[in-house]
Design a protein around this motif. Structure first.
Motif, PDB file in Angstrom:
ATOM      1  N   ALA A   1      -4.192   4.725  -5.065  1.00  0.00           N
ATOM      2  CA  ALA A   1      -4.223   4.233  -3.696  1.00  0.00           C
ATOM      3  C   ALA A   1      -5.487   4.726  -3.002  1.00  0.00           C
ATOM      4  CB  ALA A   1      -2.982   4.713  -2.951  1.00  0.00           C
TER       5      ALA A   1
ATOM      6  N   SER B   1       2.289   1.988  -3.312  1.00  0.00           N
ATOM      7  CA  SER B   1       1.302   2.512  -4.260  1.00  0.00           C
ATOM      8  C   SER B   1       1.002   3.978  -3.969  1.00  0.00           C
ATOM      9  CB  SER B   1       0.029   1.667  -4.228  1.00  0.00           C
ATOM     10  OG  SER B   1      -0.722   1.960  -3.077  1.00  0.00           O
TER      11      SER B   1
ATOM     12  N   ASN C   1       0.826  -1.201   0.000  1.00  0.00           N
ATOM     13  CA  ASN C   1       0.000   0.000   0.000  1.00  0.00           C
ATOM     14  C   ASN C   1       0.863   1.255   0.000  1.00  0.00           C
ATOM     15  OD1 ASN C   1      -2.051  -1.799   0.217  1.00  0.00           O
ATOM     16  ND2 ASN C   1      -2.565  -1.338   2.347  1.00  0.00           N
TER      17      ASN C   1
END
Lengths: 327, 513
Positions: free
Chosen positions: A196, A188, A185
């Motif tokens: 995201a 991203s 995450n």
């Protein structure tokens, strides 16, 4: 032979300082925050650790090395995180320009640290040079048995615990970024915050945490410098700033990969000290050798640009503030 | 009947500053239906759908899902309610693989377990007839692969309600058919699908029901079977609009641009254009058809002086007076100095055509900043020009000082086209001039191009909608893998013939003109 061992030792000690700086900066940059305040943050970490240990050694009736180490580590980490927080508030919440904010933070950190460093030197009295011998000694304690194992012991085991901590952190951050969901995450967020965001990731939270924790790690580099490298003293010669910039260069050299930054850091260290081991250099020709780490970084930049491998590029949205409703 | 409603939106209002994007919109979506959401640019379709996807939050109004009132404050809430949106601009991270993109933000496991993801992806693919390679990096994917990945991504998150924002804008006719096939499979599986599109024939083909928005207001909905393109357009625009493109016979047809042996290769040394040879005539529109990436971009850029051509290439411009000028190997400035009035409307409007952060006047100056005394630029003329363009082309903008990036896609294109035709070009090139534009604006642009043709300009029109190419152009040049496959008479050819030429390179491929 002793020359080579001594060069390696110098390289590792030097490399450890910038390895902390670079690993922390990689974490921050992976969230898209180009924090050029690394030198300032390292200053903050260094001075906060020094102040903490000075106060502890001076005020505790019976100072213990273990407690001193814990207190200084905590102080350095928190102070550096606060530095990162200043940067985070300005760039994430207020969406200020990242380069300007980072450079300002560097100037602020250097000024802040040298002001208090100078004060500490005065307070220490005597020759006007502060020394926290107890804490510094604890930081520089080597592994008793292993460090005595001849050449191998000298090359691998002759350092304080922070040299190993830096390597462990580099592996940990690498594992976190590449193997965990949260790391995915985070990557991203730095690559494409809009994506995201649409995937339900809180861009603001990730950026804040990555920047502040990254700053904390970078700050440990400053602490290692004051406690181990210059043995618990303070000098206002601006050498932390120089190391801070090398840490930023190392991030690029390692193409944003923490594990690559480990040997990169030691290579930088070796290149930096190389002049010391080459006979017949004058003061001015030494400077040419000190330039080597930067030359190598330039070379890597050129190579990366030529190869154009997507995995070696900086995070796509590095340096750009994110605002959801912007078109 | 009530129980078959998946989503009900009641009195949804959303404002951005002073602009009302949605004004008390009510919309029902049934289970297992494909609903088309139709409206001009800026009519609030995407805004409305973004509120379902949790990107925006409505100022007022109520959303119920399966009869329960819900609050969708973030994309995560939307996933939890099984709503998935495929945005017009793909939300994918280039350097990650398909599988990594799919699990982004889910945090199902602490340590990423790609093996499990791959299996789940395969199941979804088998069920609906997709093909996705979970290990492929997004930057290696074609547009249609990326879109498939987006759909798999929302399905993986368990979406029952899918929103597709202009999914066909970037697809070839064949890819569109594949997408429609998948959509029908999903519908048969009981999923609700909302599709936003400008292409009326697609609306007619795929949807069960059509809902129309106009300027933020909900106009109404009709079952697709009971309506037609003409009626829908009237609902959208609010008045009768002619869907016929006026095509006059070319007059005074003389050779304007003669291209011979044009060869262009890219940075990696791969030939993008091979032995291209054609003539563009004044007073006619030459259409250029081809699957995207067949060399259209390189062709226009080579003529405009933005691509390096191989030495053998010849691009000869013949002015109204009959003077011949060689453009091959020239820089755009040299071309301008030669007195060649060449206008270029590139496909990348805000990248190559205009500067997004500059205002209308400054963007007009991009063509004329060298005029004026000494180092001081002349700002009066561009300002007047901007005023004229805004007035004549009905550009909707708060003022001349607004950065063009803030305008909607259609208005951005009007500014660009307006600037380019203001120089009274002898040769006008446009690439995907109506991409992402609504019907009304598209027809305005077609009309403007036709006017330039009547004025005596040679127009080169790179298009993707074959229906439009057949109606608008006089001749169509079909590119296939960087070669001119054939040049056909637009009045005599058929969609099938052009489609065939786009995909199959003729043997030799040299027999033309």
């Amino acid at each position: 032979m002793t020359q080579i061992i001594s060069l390696i030792q110098a390289a590792v000690v030097f490399g450890t300082v910038i390895l902390f700086g670079a690993v922390g900066e990689i974490l921050a940059e992976k969230s898209g925050n180009l924090n050029l305040g690394v030198p300032g943050i390292m200053y903050l970490g260094g001075i906060a650790g020094l102040i903490a240990s000075f106060l502890y050694e001076g005020n505790a009736a019976n100072p213990l090395p273990g407690v001193a180490v814990a207190i200084t580590l905590l102080a350095a980490f928190v102070a550096a995180m606060l530095g990162g927080l200043i940067y985070a508030v300005l760039t994430i919440t207020l969406r200020a320009n990242q380069n300007v904010t980072g450079l300002t933070l560097t100037i602020f950190g250097g000024g802040f640290a040298n002001l208090f460093g100078g004060t500490l030197n005065k307070m220490a009295g005597g020759v006007g040079q502060i020394s926290v011998a107890l804490t510094s000694g604890a930081f520089r304690t080597t592994i008793p048995f292993l460090s005595g194992l001849g050449a191998v012991g000298k090359i691998l085991f002759s350092y304080g615990f922070m040299a190993y901590l830096a390597v462990a952190l580099a592996f940990l951050v690498s594992w976190f970024l590449n193997k965990t969901s949260v790391g995915l995450n985070l990557r991203s967020v730095g690559e494409n915050p809009a994506t995201a965001d649409a995937a339900g990731i809180s861009v603001t939270k990730y950026k804040y945490l990555a920047t502040c924790i990254g700053a904390g790690i970078s700050g440990l580099g400053g602490l290692y410098y004051t406690m181990d490298y210059i043995k618990g003293t303070w000098s206002t010669d601006g050498s932390i700033e120089k190391l801070g910039w090398l840490a930023v260069a190392l991030v690029i050299f390692a193409t944003w990969k923490p594990r690559r930054s480990i040997w990169g850091a030691y290579l930088f260290g070796a290149l930096f000290w190389l002049f010391f081991y080459i006979p017949g250099l004058t003061r001015s020709s030494q400077e040419i050798f000190k330039m080597l780490p930067y030359v190598v970084t330039l070379f890597v930049l050129i190579m990366v640009a030529l190869r154009r491998k997507r995995e070696d590029q900086p995070p796509r949205s590095l340096g750009v503030a994110y605002f959801r409703e912007e078109r | 009947m009530e129980s078959s409603i998946a989503i009900r939106m009641v009195n949804i209002t959303k404002t951005f500053g002073e602009v009302v994007a949605n004004d008390k919109v009510c919309l029902d979506i049934q289970r297992g239906e494909i609903l088309s959401l139709l409206g001009e640019n800026g009519s609030g379709k995407t805004t409305l759908m973004n509120m379902l996807a949790g990107i925006y939050f409505p100022d007022s109004g109520e959303i119920t899902i399966n009869g329960n009132p819900v609050t969708i404050a973030s994309p995560k809430d939307a996933f939890d309610l099984h709503i998935g949106m495929i945005h017009q601009h793909f939300k994918l991270v280039d350097v990650l693989t398909a599988a990594e993109n799919i699990i982004l933000g889910l945090n199902e496991t602490t340590v990423v377990d790609l093996k499990r993801v791959r299996e789940a992806v395969k199941q979804i693919c088998d069920r609906y007839g997709f093909v996705v390679d979970p290990n492929k990096k997004v930057y290696d994917m074609s547009v249609s692969e990326k879109q498939t990945l987006e759909i798999v991504k929302v399905l993986y998150r368990g979406a029952d309600i899918l929103i597709l924002d202009e999914p066909t804008a970037v697809l070839t006719p064949q890819e569109t058919q594949k997408l429609f096939c998948v959509m029908r499979n999903m519908k048969a599986d009981g999923k609700s699908i909302i599709i936003i599109t400008h292409k009326l024939h697609e609306v007619m083909e795929i949807s069960d029901r059509v809902a129309v928005l106009r300027k933020g207001h909900y106009i109404g909905d009709v079952p697709t079977a009971e309506t037609n393109a003409q009626k829908l357009t009237e609902m959208m625009v609010g008045r009768a609009v002619s869907l016929d493109i006026e095509r006059s016979e070319p007059v005074n047809r003389t050779a304007r641009l003669v291209v011979n042996n044009l060869n262009v290769c890219d940075k990696d040394g791969v030939n993008r254009l091979t032995d291209v040879q054609f003539t563009a005539y004044s007073g006619e529109i030459l259409g250029v058809a081809g699957i995207s990436g067949s060399g259209q971009k390189e062709l226009l850029e080579a003529i405009a002086g933005l691509q390096n051509c191989r030495d053998c290439s010849s691009i000869e411009f013949i002015s109204e007076k009959g003077e011949k000028k060689q453009l091959s190997g020239m820089h755009p400035i040299d071309i301008k100095r030669l007195g060649v009035a060449l206008a270029f409307v590139p496909e990348d409007r805000l990248g190559m055509g205009l500067v997004g952060s500059m205002n209308l006047t400054d963007n007009m100056m991009l063509r004329s900043y060298r005029e004026g005394k000494g180092p001081v630029a002349n700002r009066k003329k561009p300002k007047k020009l901007a005023e004229t363009v805004v007035r004549d082309l009905e550009v909707v903008t708060p003022g001349l000082n607004t950065p063009v990036r803030r305008l909607s896609g259609g208005n951005v294109q009007k500014v660009l086209v307006g600037r380019e035709i203001s120089m009274e070009p002898q040769l006008l090139m446009s690439a995907y001039a109506v991409r992402g534009l609504d019907i009304n604006t598209s027809y305005n642009i077609y009309h403007l191009l036709s006017e330039q043709k009547k004025r005596g300009a040679a127009v080169i029109f790179v298009g993707e909608d074959l229906d439009v190419l057949l109606e608008l152009c006089d001749r169509i040049m079909v590119l296939c893998a960087g070669r001119v496959n054939d040049i056909v008479d637009a009045r005599a050819t058929t969609k099938d013939e052009v489609g065939y030429l786009m995909t199959y390179l003729k043997e030799g491929g040299k027999d033309r003109e």
